[in-house]
Design an enzyme around this catalytic site. Structure first.
Site, PDB file in Angstrom:
ATOM      1  N   GLY A   1       0.837  -1.195   0.000  1.00 20.42           N
ATOM      2  CA  GLY A   1       0.000   0.000   0.000  1.00 20.42           C
ATOM      3  C   GLY A   1       0.867   1.238   0.000  1.00 20.42           C
ATOM      4  O   GLY A   1       2.004   1.222  -0.473  1.00 20.42           O
ATOM      5  N   SER A   2       0.342   2.313   0.541  1.00 14.75           N
ATOM      6  CA  SER A   2       1.068   3.577   0.540  1.00 14.75           C
ATOM      7  C   SER A   2       2.154   3.594   1.601  1.00 14.75           C
ATOM      8  O   SER A   2       2.103   2.852   2.592  1.00 14.75           O
ATOM      9  CB  SER A   2       0.098   4.734   0.791  1.00 14.75           C
ATOM     10  OG  SER A   2      -0.375   4.706   2.131  1.00 14.75           O
TER      11      SER A   2
ATOM     12  N   GLY B   1       2.086   2.252   5.419  1.00 10.43           N
ATOM     13  CA  GLY B   1       3.162   1.344   5.794  1.00 10.43           C
ATOM     14  C   GLY B   1       3.842   1.755   7.081  1.00 10.43           C
ATOM     15  O   GLY B   1       4.189   0.910   7.924  1.00 10.43           O
TER      16      GLY B   1
ATOM     17  N   GLU C   1       5.749  -3.179   1.053  1.00 10.96           N
ATOM     18  CA  GLU C   1       5.882  -2.853  -0.369  1.00 10.96           C
ATOM     19  C   GLU C   1       5.011  -1.632  -0.589  1.00 10.96           C
ATOM     20  O   GLU C   1       3.790  -1.729  -0.699  1.00 10.96           O
ATOM     21  CB  GLU C   1       5.453  -4.030  -1.242  1.00 10.96           C
ATOM     22  CG  GLU C   1       5.981  -3.928  -2.674  1.00 10.96           C
ATOM     23  CD  GLU C   1       4.997  -3.303  -3.627  1.00 10.96           C
ATOM     24  OE1 GLU C   1       5.070  -2.068  -3.809  1.00 10.96           O
ATOM     25  OE2 GLU C   1       4.170  -4.020  -4.189  1.00 10.96           O
TER      26      GLU C   1
ATOM     27  N   CYS D   1       2.183   0.243  -9.003  1.00 13.55           N
ATOM     28  CA  CYS D   1       3.270   0.733  -8.146  1.00 13.55           C
ATOM     29  C   CYS D   1       4.594   0.782  -8.883  1.00 13.55           C
ATOM     30  O   CYS D   1       5.452   1.612  -8.569  1.00 13.55           O
ATOM     31  CB  CYS D   1       3.385  -0.117  -6.883  1.00 13.55           C
ATOM     32  SG  CYS D   1       3.611  -1.873  -7.184  1.00 13.55           S
TER      33      CYS D   1
END
Length: 490
Positions: free
Chosen positions: A217-218, A222, A239, A273
């Site tokens: 995610g963002s 994170g 990630e 991403c």
């Protein structure tokens, strides 16, 4: 939100292209998550007892179910994300490859390995083996709801762990499909469980008695995951986002580079991403390259070539980045200030955008791309690396591809092809900086979900016994002489 007769809070999953309700799912509470983890703990012991061969057999069966019913899963992915059927199929195909690789290679990577004990302890047999962690929590994203979370789920399962999986609240149906398919081939225990809900449910999973959390995610979320996990010293794999560059050298195949730039920037509505967001082009080929990109970008059509923005709030981010780029002197050769609609964003190609603009510094996560002219590849490397992110990158160069790839501060680089590293199951995947840390995929991905166990076994006794209070001065003198002879020479 609604409540059922049993007072279970639920939420609806919507098709972002139509707002049609495509499913209704429970909002799992802290207690629900705790109970799921408790069930997983018992399931993990049984799953580990199957050994590598037993687990590989079940994973192959799961892979087979996914492959045979791919059209059904494509439909669910398309309904919940809005992406075209073909794009859904592409990520499922890649995910199947990763399940197959993890099942086939887990024993080789994680099985017992002999190590040299060294001369002083030559009477010992040294072995390293990898044991499963136990219960792994996986929090998945909505942009690639099959491929991305299965990069953690498949490898964690192959390593012998049970998994509690929380998909994005935008794609709970995809998560349910995958978990239900797994339960068909592993009916004995809840080795792979589903929990659904919003951020609070993910936070509950992070606080739970799990052995590792894998999050995609963002970067902002994170950091919250890490802070919560730190309370229990739970290790994490993060990630996060990216601001991935593409470098085009003077000797590049410009048609292939332009095609890669357009695909990397606009496929999946730019919600990738490792998608291409910045391009740095050698001045000798800049004008030709830009012309080829513009020509191709004008042929890309939202609604057929890619879907809507899955998360409505992202529309404002894309709009803001385009406006900032134009306000600072950038020019839109395709798309521009009116590119952002109610659901879809038109492909947008921006040039002359200052390096300090939001469209260059921040992750856009939409179908936009900035193209900048550079004097040489040294300048391209400098600008590409001037980012807090470090996830993926791409290089187009006939002579210097490997050299340039090694100089890029990213977790992975594709040379002369778009995003190819993501589809190669043997390669590790992950980032540095604000793009996170830890790796999924490949041998490194398997080891992320296992703990190394070192074992030293004495095979015979030796006269030079050092680990005893009965050690003599003569023994110490012999050891001193031996070490000086072995290691004292300049």
């Amino acid at each position: 939100m609604t409540s059922t007769a049993r007072a279970v809070e639920t939420f609806d999953s919507l098709n972002p292209a139509t707002d049609e309700v495509v499913g209704t799912y429970p909002v799992h509470t802290d207690q629900d998550v705790t109970e799921a983890v408790e069930r997983a703990r018992a399931a993990a012991a049984w799953w580990n007892s199957l050994g590598f061969a037993g687990r590989a057999d079940r994973l192959r069966q799961w892979k087979s179910v996914v492959a045979r019913r791919m059209e059904s899963l494509c439909q669910v992915v398309s309904e919940e994300t809005g992406k075209p059927f073909g794009d859904a199929q592409l990520e499922i195909v890649l995910a199947i490859e990763h399940i197959a690789w993890a099942a086939r290679n887990a024993r080789k990577v994680l099985g017992p390995q002999r190590r040299s004990p060294g001369l002083l302890l030559s009477n010992q047999a040294a072995t390293v083996e990898y044991h499963p962690l136990g219960v792994v929590g996986v929090i998945g994203p909505w942009n690639y709801p099959v491929f991305t979370p299965l990069g953690s789920v498949s490898y964690a399962l192959a390593a012998g762990n049970a998994v509690v999986f929380k998909p994005s609240e935008y794609t709970p149906g995809v998560g349910k499909w995958l978990v239900d398919a797994f339960a068909e081939v592993v009916p004995e225990y809840p080795v792979l469980q589903l929990i659904t809900g919003f951020g609070a449910t993910g936070a509950a999973l992070t606080r739970a008695d799990i052995d590792k959390i894998a999050f995609t995610g963002s970067a902002a979320t994170g950091k919250k995951i890490m802070a919560t996990a730190a309370e229990r010293l739970t290790p994490v794999i993060i990630e996060a986002g990216g601001k991935d560059p593409l470098l085009v050298d003077s000797d590049a195949d410009l048609d292939a580079a332009a095609e890669a730039a357009v695909w990397g920037a606009f496929s999946n509505a730019g919600q990738t991403c490792v998608g291409v967001e910045r391009v740095y082009v050698h001045q000798q080929v800049y004008d030709t390259f830009v012309s080829k990109v513009v020509q191709r970008a004008k042929q890309v059509s939202p609604g057929s070539d890619y879907g809507p923005m899955t998360m409505p709030a992202q529309l404002d981010v894309v709009r803001r980045h385009i406006a900032d780029a134009l306000a600072k002197g950038g020019r839109a050769l395709v798309g521009g200030k009116d590119a952002v609609g109610d659901r879809y964003v038109q492909p947008t190609v921006l040039v002359d955008v200052p390096e300090d603009s939001q469209a260059v510094r921040e992750e856009t996560f939409g179908p936009t791309i900035t193209i900048a002219k550079v004097a040489d590849m040294d300048e391209a490397i400098e600008k590409a690396n001037d980012s807090s992110y470090g996830l993926g990158s791409t290089v187009f160069s006939k002579r210097r591809g490997m050299e340039l790839a090694r100089r890029l501060r990213t977790g992975q680089t594709a040379i002369n092809a778009p995003l190819s590293f993501a589809g190669i199951a043997s390669l590790p995947f992950g980032g540095i900086g604000d793009s996170g840390f830890g790796r999924i995929h490949g041998p490194e991905g398997l080891r992320e979900f296992a703990r190394p166990k070192a074992i030293a076994r004495q095979r015979f006794t030796t006269p030079l016994v050092l680990t005893t209070f009965a050690r003599t001065a003569r023994t110490e003198a012999l050891v001193s002489k031996l070490i000086k002879r072995l290691h004292g020479r300049p």
